[in-house]
Design an enzyme around this catalytic site. Structure first.
Site, PDB file in Angstrom:
ATOM      1  N   TYR A 242     -26.527   0.728  25.793  1.00 33.61           N
ATOM      2  CA  TYR A 242     -27.059   2.000  26.301  1.00 33.61           C
ATOM      3  C   TYR A 242     -27.391   1.895  27.789  1.00 33.61           C
ATOM      4  O   TYR A 242     -27.036   2.781  28.581  1.00 33.61           O
ATOM      5  CB  TYR A 242     -28.302   2.383  25.503  1.00 33.61           C
ATOM      6  CG  TYR A 242     -28.875   3.736  25.880  1.00 33.61           C
ATOM      7  CD1 TYR A 242     -28.254   4.909  25.471  1.00 33.61           C
ATOM      8  CD2 TYR A 242     -30.035   3.828  26.646  1.00 33.61           C
ATOM      9  CE1 TYR A 242     -28.765   6.162  25.828  1.00 33.61           C
ATOM     10  CE2 TYR A 242     -30.552   5.070  27.010  1.00 33.61           C
ATOM     11  CZ  TYR A 242     -29.923   6.229  26.584  1.00 33.61           C
ATOM     12  OH  TYR A 242     -30.441   7.457  26.937  1.00 33.61           O
TER      13      TYR A 242
ATOM     14  N   SER B  55     -30.281   8.274  32.611  1.00 36.62           N
ATOM     15  CA  SER B  55     -31.586   7.841  32.107  1.00 36.62           C
ATOM     16  C   SER B  55     -32.159   6.793  33.039  1.00 36.62           C
ATOM     17  O   SER B  55     -31.415   6.081  33.739  1.00 36.62           O
ATOM     18  CB  SER B  55     -31.442   7.254  30.698  1.00 36.62           C
ATOM     19  OG  SER B  55     -32.614   6.568  30.304  1.00 36.62           O
TER      20      SER B  55
ATOM     21  N   ALA C 252     -24.410  20.213  22.774  1.00 36.41           N
ATOM     22  CA  ALA C 252     -25.339  21.336  22.943  1.00 36.41           C
ATOM     23  C   ALA C 252     -25.930  21.849  21.643  1.00 36.41           C
ATOM     24  O   ALA C 252     -26.583  22.894  21.640  1.00 36.41           O
ATOM     25  CB  ALA C 252     -24.615  22.497  23.655  1.00 36.41           C
ATOM     26  N   ASN C 253     -25.746  21.124  20.545  1.00 29.66           N
ATOM     27  CA  ASN C 253     -26.235  21.630  19.266  1.00 29.66           C
ATOM     28  C   ASN C 253     -27.582  21.039  18.846  1.00 29.66           C
ATOM     29  O   ASN C 253     -28.058  21.297  17.746  1.00 29.66           O
ATOM     30  CB  ASN C 253     -25.202  21.371  18.163  1.00 29.66           C
ATOM     31  CG  ASN C 253     -24.917  19.896  17.976  1.00 29.66           C
ATOM     32  OD1 ASN C 253     -24.228  19.308  18.792  1.00 29.66           O
ATOM     33  ND2 ASN C 253     -25.447  19.293  16.926  1.00 29.66           N
ATOM     34  N   SER C 254     -28.229  20.279  19.744  1.00 33.66           N
ATOM     35  CA  SER C 254     -29.550  19.740  19.403  1.00 33.66           C
ATOM     36  C   SER C 254     -30.252  19.290  20.671  1.00 33.66           C
ATOM     37  O   SER C 254     -29.625  19.103  21.725  1.00 33.66           O
ATOM     38  CB  SER C 254     -29.436  18.555  18.428  1.00 33.66           C
ATOM     39  OG  SER C 254     -28.756  17.472  19.035  1.00 33.66           O
ATOM     40  N   GLY C 255     -31.569  19.112  20.577  1.00 34.52           N
ATOM     41  CA  GLY C 255     -32.350  18.501  21.637  1.00 34.52           C
ATOM     42  C   GLY C 255     -32.229  19.160  22.992  1.00 34.52           C
ATOM     43  O   GLY C 255     -32.208  20.387  23.127  1.00 34.52           O
ATOM     44  N   ILE C 256     -32.137  18.322  24.012  1.00 30.20           N
ATOM     45  CA  ILE C 256     -32.079  18.803  25.392  1.00 30.20           C
ATOM     46  C   ILE C 256     -30.848  19.663  25.621  1.00 30.20           C
ATOM     47  O   ILE C 256     -30.902  20.675  26.326  1.00 30.20           O
ATOM     48  CB  ILE C 256     -32.095  17.607  26.358  1.00 30.20           C
ATOM     49  CG1 ILE C 256     -33.424  16.858  26.255  1.00 30.20           C
ATOM     50  CG2 ILE C 256     -31.877  18.064  27.801  1.00 30.20           C
ATOM     51  CD1 ILE C 256     -33.439  15.549  27.010  1.00 30.20           C
ATOM     52  N   GLY C 257     -29.736  19.266  25.036  1.00 27.48           N
ATOM     53  CA  GLY C 257     -28.511  20.042  25.211  1.00 27.48           C
ATOM     54  C   GLY C 257     -28.649  21.458  24.706  1.00 27.48           C
ATOM     55  O   GLY C 257     -28.185  22.411  25.343  1.00 27.48           O
TER      56      GLY C 257
END
Length: 411
Positions: free
Chosen positions: A290, A259, A131-136
């Site tokens: 991935y 995804s 949760a510390n970047s981007g979508i999160g």
């Protein structure tokens, strides 16, 4: 108050009404239709026959007032305007005809904050990994701004604390906690789960968001390939450990961020093994790893749904958006260049977080799990993702692999 008061808001109805009809709403939020010529009212739209409701509180700055004769009107204190039209009508929703009616209210351009409009999440505890970047980060921020107690489960504590400070600066009353979780370490996953249980907090929404993409071959401290462990196995383990808290907190949800790449996985029952899912460096492909991990996400979500659905835990999976400008592409200059080139044509982080938030909070999805979403709309996952035998094979493989690494676990 004179009858000449100016109505300053239009409704969001896309259905034209004949002259003389007006859309109104009761204090309880039921939309009805009034005909000024015949002096009749009805609950259904005069042209389409549909019913609508509005939810949530009035927008900020608005007040509901009552005239001496009982007439309801609305005052916009910010813009110094008065209207007979309930401002919530701008967000009216059609009443679903059945629990499986998934008519699309939001789409790829919707944002997480739009989906949360009017929602009070003050009683909910939400855990977001990565949760510390981007979508999160946008997911955590959006939910925190609407009152939820958000636990940011992150490997990089310094980055997470900076993000928490930014959210609290934006809304001082925001309830945000930071806890250490390194998905590349099964020991860290176990310690995190034990720490969470010891807090005594409930867990209403578990959002499995963290992922790595395009990383060179790396072996974790558990002797597994990094992409497989971070994207699937560690989240699988975390969910099993927190399962008692989810069930006790029910109704609860597990939201698995997958995804569209899951469609390109060649995984089969015969290849659910270490050589395919956690290959040695000589057989490693970052894209294949991935794709496999994202198929594992959907298979896991579907199997978890069958196991926990009767215990009021709804499990959903989703695709957030294509090639958004997030930190996922940081591991290779070519990926960074490609993501930069397509940035003007992709979603923003707020739009990317929308489908995650929709799956986490949409009331119409309560108790209807095992679904896959893209752009806030239900869509069909790949045929492999719907294969119950493949899902069962992956589940059993994951359990046995965990047991070989950490000992006996409860499933």
């Amino acid at each position: 108050m004179s009858a000449s008061m100016e109505s300053i808001l239009d409704t969001d109805s896309e259905d034209e009404m004949a002259p003389g009809w007006e859309e109104r709403v009761t204090v309880e939020g039921k939309v009805y239709y009034a005909n000024h010529e015949t002096k009749v009212t009805q609950w259904t739209h005069p042209s389409t026959g549909k019913k609508k409701t509005v939810k949530g509180e009035l927008p900020y700055g608005w007040e509901r007032c009552f005239g001496d004769d009982g007439t309801v009107f609305y005052v916009d204190h910010i813009n110094k305007k008065t209207t007979y039209t309930d401002p919530r009508l701008a967000f009216a929703e059609e009443v679903k005809s059945s629990i499986m009616d998934f008519r699309q209210k939001f789409d790829g351009s919707s944002t997480a904050l739009q989906i949360l409009h009017g929602r009070d999440m003050g009683t909910k505890y939400v855990l977001v990994t990565g949760a510390n970047s981007g979508i999160g980060l946008e997911t955590a921020r959006s939910l925190a701004l609407h009152g939820a107690t958000v636990i940011m489960a992150c490997r990089n504590l310094n980055a997470a604390r900076e993000c928490r400070a930014a959210i609290v600066k934006e809304m001082p009353k925001a309830k945000v906690e930071v806890m250490h979780l390194d998905l590349a370490s099964l020991r860290s996953v176990r310690e995190f789960a034990e720490t969470y249980k010891n807090t005594g907090w409930p867990l209403h929404i578990l959002i499995l968001n963290a992922a790595v993409f395009g990383v060179p071959w790396q072996e974790t401290e558990d002797g597994l390939e990094l992409t497989f462990q971070v994207n699937h196995l560690a989240h699988f383990y975390l969910t099993l450990l927190l399962q008692p808290v989810l069930v006790k907190s029910a109704p609860a949800r597990v939201v698995v961020v997958s995804s569209e790449s899951h469609r390109f996985s060649g995984l089969t029952k015969e290849t659910v093994n270490l050589e395919s899912l956690s290959p040695p460096a000589s057989k490693y492909s970052d894209i294949r790893a991935y794709n496999h991990s994202k198929l594992c996400n959907v298979l896991f979500a579907n199997m978890l749904c069958t196991k926990l659905g009767t215990q009021r835990v709804t499990v959903l999976s989703l695709h957030p958006g294509n090639m958004m400008s997030s930190s996922l592409a940081r591991h290779w200059w070519l990926y960074r260049l490609l993501f930069t080139l397509v940035r003007p044509f992709t979603k923003s982080m707020q739009q990317g977080a929308a489908t995650t938030v929709y799956c986490a909070v949409a009331k119409e999805l309560e108790g209807v799990g095992g679904l896959y979403f893209n752009s806030c709309c239900r869509c069909e996952a790949s045929p492999k993702a719907h294969d119950p035998d493949l899902a069962e094979t992956l589940w059993q493989f994951s359990v046995k692999l965990l047991q070989s690494k950490v000992g006996e676990i409860s499933t």
